[in-house]
Design an enzyme around this catalytic site. Structure first.
Site, PDB file in Angstrom:
ATOM      1  N   TYR A  89     -48.920 -47.697  90.821  1.00 47.43           N
ATOM      2  CA  TYR A  89     -49.396 -47.933  92.332  1.00 47.43           C
ATOM      3  C   TYR A  89     -48.466 -48.208  93.409  1.00 47.43           C
ATOM      4  O   TYR A  89     -48.313 -47.630  94.447  1.00 47.43           O
ATOM      5  CB  TYR A  89     -50.687 -48.984  92.449  1.00 47.43           C
ATOM      6  CG  TYR A  89     -51.929 -48.519  91.749  1.00 47.43           C
ATOM      7  CD1 TYR A  89     -52.548 -47.321  92.428  1.00 47.43           C
ATOM      8  CD2 TYR A  89     -52.394 -49.441  90.791  1.00 47.43           C
ATOM      9  CE1 TYR A  89     -53.773 -46.965  91.764  1.00 47.43           C
ATOM     10  CE2 TYR A  89     -53.791 -49.134  90.373  1.00 47.43           C
ATOM     11  CZ  TYR A  89     -54.344 -47.742  90.603  1.00 47.43           C
ATOM     12  OH  TYR A  89     -55.554 -47.321  90.241  1.00 47.43           O
ATOM     13  N   GLU A  93     -58.009 -59.733  61.356  1.00 49.56           N
ATOM     14  CA  GLU A  93     -58.411 -58.530  62.269  1.00 49.56           C
ATOM     15  C   GLU A  93     -59.459 -59.013  63.020  1.00 49.56           C
ATOM     16  O   GLU A  93     -59.415 -58.853  64.380  1.00 49.56           O
ATOM     17  CB  GLU A  93     -58.933 -57.487  61.377  1.00 49.56           C
ATOM     18  CG  GLU A  93     -59.407 -56.256  62.508  1.00 49.56           C
ATOM     19  CD  GLU A  93     -59.963 -55.155  61.588  1.00 49.56           C
ATOM     20  OE1 GLU A  93     -59.886 -55.146  60.303  1.00 49.56           O
ATOM     21  OE2 GLU A  93     -60.661 -54.111  62.333  1.00 49.56           O
TER      22      GLU A  93
END
Lengths: 370, 370
Positions: A105, A203
């Site tokens: 941006y 996990e």
């Protein structure tokens, strides 16, 4: 100029800045000598990424390509790189940081329209190029990811250098149930003291919370690192540093399906996308603890049938150089044979304590970790 | 038996357990009196969820349905509920906790095959039923979500009751750059001291990190709560408690698109899915700070065109009772008119400090927060 990333932890702001300026000065010299500006960089297409059998990680191959200002496209790419170098050098000067998305941006405010990025893919690509060419990681350019967010719980005291000063934090005594939040750049951390015997990377959040509730980190002197699915760079980096600097074994505990084996693979051997950073991020000594396909059978775990995409993923893992061991070949073939997958929380079918009282101790013992 | 959730923070383990046992004893009484066991519960289909204009949150309507053992299906559901009640009561007895997924898997170990859940949807559903019937939240049953993971940074000192004892943590001085990790059940937290003027809930990690880097929490005495996209229950709960107990205004800062307005809506007014918990989770006084469609115009922000699904979502928001204010009608109609959306990080096109030096101070001033 080397294409190896400096893996000796933090290269430091000054060194990172110097390497960027050096890069810019090469263009300057090329102009001064009347040459068309160009830069050479290792090809990062899939065909030039090779699994290094010795170091056991993905690395870039020998092929290079040249980006030159002798075409409009090439000239624009070089212009964008130069603007990015200037932005990054200023950022380091001012001890600021930014996200990849902010960089994209921000280019809208640059004075030269041709230097503005046309998409975030393009700005991401240029930052990766700069990593490869300068041998400095994105973290050392002070580029932050959008999200990090994984945590550590266990007998470890560390010092984190924050913008607000140093913080000394014990990852059990000074944190809530949620644990210690790994910062975007874990190279701001120094390990002070620990009573840990091994590192257990987990996990799922549900299993991480189970282990913490059951006091597995205290009972087994382990550092529980939450991977949160496919782990962020910060999580892989701190795992590697914990292994290397504290000389601790690493085990990875995931669901028993092909996507989770890839999570293990990225912790242990690196990923194709970050092949230029494997030496900085990968921990080839990391071992897979489970859920193994043979566990689904031997513990009679609740399971789901493999889907077509699971089968395809398993078959492609049979050809993946990271999984060319007897262990993986046997397990993957067994899984294709039984046609089942199980989640790590399926161990709860044997009771909430089965994972910490039986499964993990048995596996850790078999693996010689405890 | 009431269908209102007890919103006076933690009802406590003993009370939660008592309410579960009371539920089971009703079945016992029904059997003893020779009646077919049954339970009555508020209908939780979308047609019985109404927006309460007075409290400004979603609540359950007046419709009830009866679940009775006079059919095989109904009898099985009641049997499963009883097993779940027994599990939860034991869990509270032993001061343990578990995840919804563990409960599903754990049912495989139950001695009666008919009591086993056939899918996780079914066990989730039964836990929600028990929440509604007993008036106790899932958190007070010690059911953990799979993931929580949001953080707080700002001038707040709190005490968290963990399984390892009490932890007193200052959310600036005792944490790293990553901030304080909100635990799964924020009712284990007591607020001790604070210098905060308002609470700023932020959608994305990139923007959260920008505000922390720029020291916005120190400069403006604000508590920066990271929402991490659609916020978890724990994040909504702690936001509500911070507002209610510390009497602080709440502003919500998201991307400028219809999906982000829904994030604001769930913080402020609750969601259809958790309508039975709105009084526990929603903060109707929360205000939307931006990105407003008019900001896209007035700050000339980089934007993307609205997709078809964006347009549909905006149109359905025009009919959503939560967005029936002049502010939202005007903004949504403007957005449909200009056909653009912008991310919060698009403010970086005006420089990395624009958001903290200009945008937020201007908006907070306009809104009367500072």
């Amino acid at each position: 100029m080397s294409s190896d990333i400096d893996t000796s932890a933090d290269v430091g702001e000054e060194e990172a800045r110097d390497r960027l300026i050096e890069l810019a000065s090469r263009f300057y010299d090329q102009f001064a000598e009347g040459d068309v500006p160009s830069m050479e960089l290792p090809t990062r297409s899939k065909s030039n990424i090779v699994f290094d059998e010795e170091s056991k990680v993905w690395v870039l191959g020998d092929r290079h390509s040249t980006r030159s200002a002798n075409s409009v496209g090439g000239a624009k790419k070089l212009l964008k790189s130069i603007y990015a170098v200037e932005f990054l050098a200023n950022q380091l000067d001012e001890d600021r940081s930014s996200t990849l998305r902010e960089l994209y941006y921000l280019s809208e405010s640059w004075d030269n329209d041709h230097a503005q990025f046309s998409s975030q893919d393009e700005s991401n690509q240029i930052v990766e190029d700069l990593e490869v060419i300068s041998g400095v990681t994105r973290e050392d350019f002070h580029m932050r990811p959008e999200e990090s967010g994984a945590t550590i719980m266990g007998p470890l005291e560390l010092r984190e250098q924050t913008r607000r000063g140093e913080r000394v934090i014990h990852c059990q005594e000074d944190v809530g149930e949620g644990g210690y939040q790994i910062p975007n750049n874990p190279d701001t951390i120094e390990f002070l003291d620990n009573d840990a015997e091994f590192i257990l990377c987990v996990e799922t959040g549900g299993m991480r919370d189970r282990l913490v509730e059951n006091g597995f980190d205290t009972d087994y002197d382990s550092l529980i690192v939450h991977l949160k699915g496919q782990p962020a760079r910060a999580t892989r980096r701190i795992t590697k540093r914990l292994h290397d600097e504290l000389d601790l074994p690493v085990v990875v505990f995931t669901d028993g399906d092909p996507w989770s084996y890839r999570i293990y693979g990225s912790v242990a051997y690196g990923s194709i996308k970050s092949a230029h950073l494997s030496e900085y991020l990968a921990t080839p000594a990391a071992q897979f603890i489970g859920i193994r396909p043979q566990d689904i059978e031997s513990y009679d775990l609740p399971s789901d049938p493999l889907s077509d995409s699971d089968v395809n993923a398993l078959e492609s893992e049979l050809d993946d150089p990271r999984f060319q061991s007897d262990f993986w070949t046997e397990q993957i073939e067994l899984q294709l044979d039984i046609g089942k997958k199980s989640e790590q929380q399926a161990l709860a079918s044997r009771g909430l304590d089965f994972v910490t009282d039986t499964y993990l101790p048995e596996r850790l013992d078999e693996m010689g970790v405890i």
